[in-house]
Design a protein around this motif. Structure first.
Motif: not given
Length: 862
Positions: A28-29, A36-37, A135-137, A175-176
């Protein structure tokens, strides 16, 4: 050919399996940078209380990636795409010194360059990016924008001293992070006084009459939505009170407040301002105040095309209207004036303009009308010109379809219709249609022939008014868009079932009291059904025949009954009843006590013979029904609405009353006959309710409930097959095929199971998957039963609340593709609770893919 298709299917399955494994194993990452998160959730707290309101949550600029049942499918599809497929291809091409040379020799240099642009190299990555989701960062600039939106929203609710902040809350997984938005409201501002400054004395007078209906009131909390509603209310009020040219932009408010005052003195004054009328070309403030206009003259141009010279038209006066026409007036004057809701010397009302547009369109004779108003500002009067462009007198429609059913392997269907407008000069529409089909029979044993055919036609005439000998305008005014319809049709079938011939006639009226309400009254609905080939009954209803034949096996070796049987190709059952003579004679002999059977066997034969008589007899239905519909849906994108339908029907009562005056013939069962056919007599009622809730972005929870009951009486002891209920199928309980479920806890005893009581409940969760591909999870519950009729099987009869245990449950999932104009869907249903089983076997005994039911449908089932 078959081997190639099988190989292709196997490769498709392998490809699908590899795709599923790739998605399942996707990181996913993968495309989230080191600094980034990934945004996983938004939380909104207002005065320390968590907010779940969808309107407020919609103010947030950044939302987490969408998910399917908690799994970020679109994100992982996007992650499967290569970032730079061109560079990857070049790296692969030059990784080996001889690779490029070999490919150039094998394919040519030009084809190698094309290979770089192919789907396998580049196209599939672009496709995955298109249907996937990046991905929504977390972006702090967008986060600050969200805070500003929240503050502005609560400002509009009167919390002018509110303040908002946010916090990034990193989770335990790397990273979340979640975003917590916090808003402190403070005390709201309250409206202290409402003053007005209206430049027009006439508008001021109208406002004072309806002042109490205002949405902006003293002592209430400031809410900007109320000011918007009040502007809309005043605009509608003035335009329906003679001010034809009133503009909403003429309304504004002065709001006086001091946000620096102490918290216990948060009062505000409001002043309503309504300016003078200002035309689009007037930049000064010297315009005249608004005035109330009356209609001086109303002109109707009945044959107007753009660019026509109106001076050359003939005219006539009718009921304070002036009608202009070319050569000869093709319409009755009353048909035109009844569609116009303006009246001479009356004040202008915008609602009359809207109703005029709708009613003229409802005539189906003219194109969308053009209504013009010419003002005389000195006298405050209007001249109204209504231009009506006629549609073509005749039009032809043709359709051609390819069909498939359980009767036809493949078939073709065609239809054609000719529409004639303004048939009698009153804007009537005549539609003459013909239809036909031909197909290849699925089961050759059902007939001696290979093909099926069907031919039919209708004559349908529509009147844009209630067609009755007395005036109904006071009860159903023309703004309700009344229509009357008279239809006569016939249909002929060959090699379909019992080869029915039908004749039907309908006299109906429909009208719409409001935009969301619609009523339909079928004053007469007459249907005559004749079975041309009743001897084919046991060929069509094979389950019924199998039950009778199994019962007859005990007597097939007795020589005195040998005439009932013939040899068959089935080794397990070398003798079977002859269709139809042997089956009919055997049943008759059992019922006449010529063949000794048990009481249970006698009941079964009696039930089979009763069903045969019922389904092979001709039907005459002389009914009246009324249907009331309401739909709260405000537009095509409205996913939060409800609708319901209530229907009442009565059949046979008129013929029964006539029988008291004119004696009818009777059959052996004492039923009254009309043209040698017993007419049906019953009462029937139906209630259908649908509710949709929008539970998230493009996610909908849909619910439907249905209840129907038809009670035979008088001249009938059962309901005609064409008016009875069935369960199962793509729009009902999807765990069963159509006509398979019920009645009650019986286990598919007939080929077409039907009854006169039905309950159905459906719940479906619809969600997006990728692009135009949608998914659904559903649960369907319901069944059919017999009640108040001549059924004697206790398993099929509804006896009270205890029979609710016979409600079947089917669950499953579906996939849909949205083509914008329609939705194509495939649903897979499983028998979760089957009342036909016993004890614990009722639950999940058939819950497997082998016994799943696949349903294909167009558009959503409800």
């Amino acid at each position: 050919m078959k081997g190639s298709l099988r190989l292709l299917c196997n490769w498709a399955k392998i490809g699908l399996l590899l795709l599923i494994l790739a998605i399942a194993g996707c990181n996913t990452l993968k495309k989230v940078g080191d600094e980034e998160l990934l945004l996983t959730k938004n939380n909104i707290y207002v005065d320390d209380e968590k907010v779940t309101d969808s309107e407020i949550k919609g103010l947030i600029s950044q939302k987490p990636n969408s998910s399917v049942l908690g799994y970020p499918l679109r994100l992982n599809l996007y992650n499967l795409a290569k970032e730079n497929p061109d560079s990857s291809f070049q790296d692969w091409l030059h990784r080996s010194e001889k690779r490029e040379k070999r490919l150039n020799n094998l394919l040519s240099k030009k084809q190698v360059n094309r290979l770089q642009e192919s789907f396998m190299v580049k196209g599939y990555s672009e496709f995955l990016k298109r249907i996937g989701e990046p991905p929504v960062v977390i972006d702090t600039s967008l986060t600050n924008k969200s805070v500003n939106r929240l503050e502005a929203y609560y400002n509009s609710k009167g919390y002018f001293n509110n303040s908002g902040t946010y916090q990034i809350v990193e989770g335990k997984r790397k990273k979340r992070a979640e975003l917590d938005y916090e808003v402190t409201l403070g005390k709201p501002f309250i409206i202290d006084t409402v003053q007005k400054n209206i430049s027009s004395p006439e508008l001021d007078s109208i406002y004072n009459v309806f002042k109490k209906q205002s949405f902006v009131k003293k002592g209430e909390q400031f809410d900007l939505d109320n000011f918007t509603l009040e502007r809309e209310r005043l605009t509608t009020l003035f335009r329906n009170s003679g001010v034809y040219n009133f503009q909403e932009s003429s309304i504004n408010y002065d709001i006086l407040r001091d946000t620096t005052l102490a918290a216990n003195d948060q009062q505000m004054d409001v002043q309503l301002n309504i300016k003078k009328f200002r035309s689009a070309t007037d930049s000064t403030d010297t315009s005249d105040p608004y005035r109330i206009y009356r209609l001086k003259k109303i002109n109707i141009y009945s044959d107007y095309l753009f660019g026509d010279d109106t001076d050359s038209l003939s005219s006539m006066e009718y009921d304070n209207y002036t009608i202009y026409y070319k050569n000869k007036l093709r319409y009755r004057p009353k048909a035109l004036t009844d569609a116009i809701f303006f009246e001479k010397d009356s004040i202008y009302r915008d609602i009359d303009r809207i109703r005029t547009y709708r009613q003229i369109t409802n005539l189906n004779t003219f194109k969308y009308p053009n209504i013009e108003f010419i003002p005389d500002t000195t006298q405050a009067q209007l001249i109204s010109n209504i231009y009506l462009a006629p549609r073509p007198k005749f039009s032809l429609n043709m359709n051609f379809d390819v069909t498939h059913s359980n009767i036809q392997q493949v078939g073709t269907a065609f239809s054609a219709s000719v529409i004639t407008r303004n048939v009698f000069g009153g804007a009537e529409t005549l539609n003459i249609s013909a239809r036909g089909s031909i197909g290849l029979l699925s089961d050759a044993s059902l007939s001696n022939e290979t093909f099926t055919s069907e031919l039919g036609g209708d004559i349908n005439i529509t009147f844009p008014r209630i067609w009755l000998p007395f005036n109904t305008e006071k009860i159903i005014p023309y703004y309700m868009l009344p229509q009357s319809r008279l239809l006569v049709g016939t249909n002929f079938q060959r090699n379909i079932g019992l080869d029915k011939q039908s004749l039907n006639s309908i006299l109906s009226y429909n009208w719409s009291p409001t935009d969301r309400l619609r009523n339909n009254l079928e004053l007469l609905n007459v249907e005559f059904v004749r079975n041309v080939n009743p001897d084919n009954f046991y060929n069509v209803y094979r389950n019924t025949f199998a039950n009778l034949d199994d019962l007859a096996d005990d007597f097939q070796d007795d020589p005195q009954y040998a005439s009932f049987f013939e040899e068959s190709d089935n080794a397990a059952d070398p003798l079977r009843l002859i269709i139809p003579e042997g089956a009919n004679d055997f049943a008759r002999a059992v019922l006449d006590n010529e063949i000794p059977v048990s009481d249970d066997q006698l009941d079964e034969v009696n039930s089979i013979e009763e069903r045969r008589r019922r389904l092979t007899e001709n039907n005459l239905i002389f009914a009246t029904n009324f249907t009331h519909n309401k739909n709260s849906k405000s537009g095509i994108n409205d996913n939060d609405f409800y609708q319901y339908r209530i229907k009442l029907e009565s059949a046979g009562n008129l013929l029964s009353m006539v029988a008291n005056v004119v004696p009818y013939n009777k059959n052996d069962d004492g039923q009254l006959l009309v043209f040698g056919v017993p007419f049906s007599q019953y009462l029937k009622t139906e209630v259908d309710y649908i509710r949709h809730w929008e539970v998230g972005d493009s996610q909908v929870l849909a619910f439907r409930s249905f209840g129907g009951l038809a009670v035979p009486y008088g001249n009938s002891n059962n309901i005609p097959f064409v008016r009875s209920y069935f369960a199962g199928g793509s729009n009902d309980n999807r765990g069963w095929n159509a006509y398979e479920l019920g009645p009650g806890k019986t286990n598919n005893i007939n080929d077409f199971n039907e009854a006169n009581l039905k309950l159905a409940f459906n719940l479906e969760y619809r969600f997006p998957i990728a692009g135009d591909v949608k998914g659904a999870l559903f649960a369907d519950a319901g069944n059919i039963w017999n009640v108040f009729d001549n059924e004697n099987n206790p398993d099929a009869i509804f006896t009270g609340f205890s029979s609710l245990a016979d409600i079947a449950l089917g669950t499953g999932l579906g996939i849909r593709y949205d083509f914008t104009y329609f939705v194509f869907r495939v649903d897979v249903g499983f028998k979760t609770y089957n009342p036909a089983e016993q004890g614990s076997d009722r639950w999940f005994s058939d819950f497997n893919l082998k016994k799943a039911v696949f349903n294909i449908g167009i558009n959503y089932p409800f």
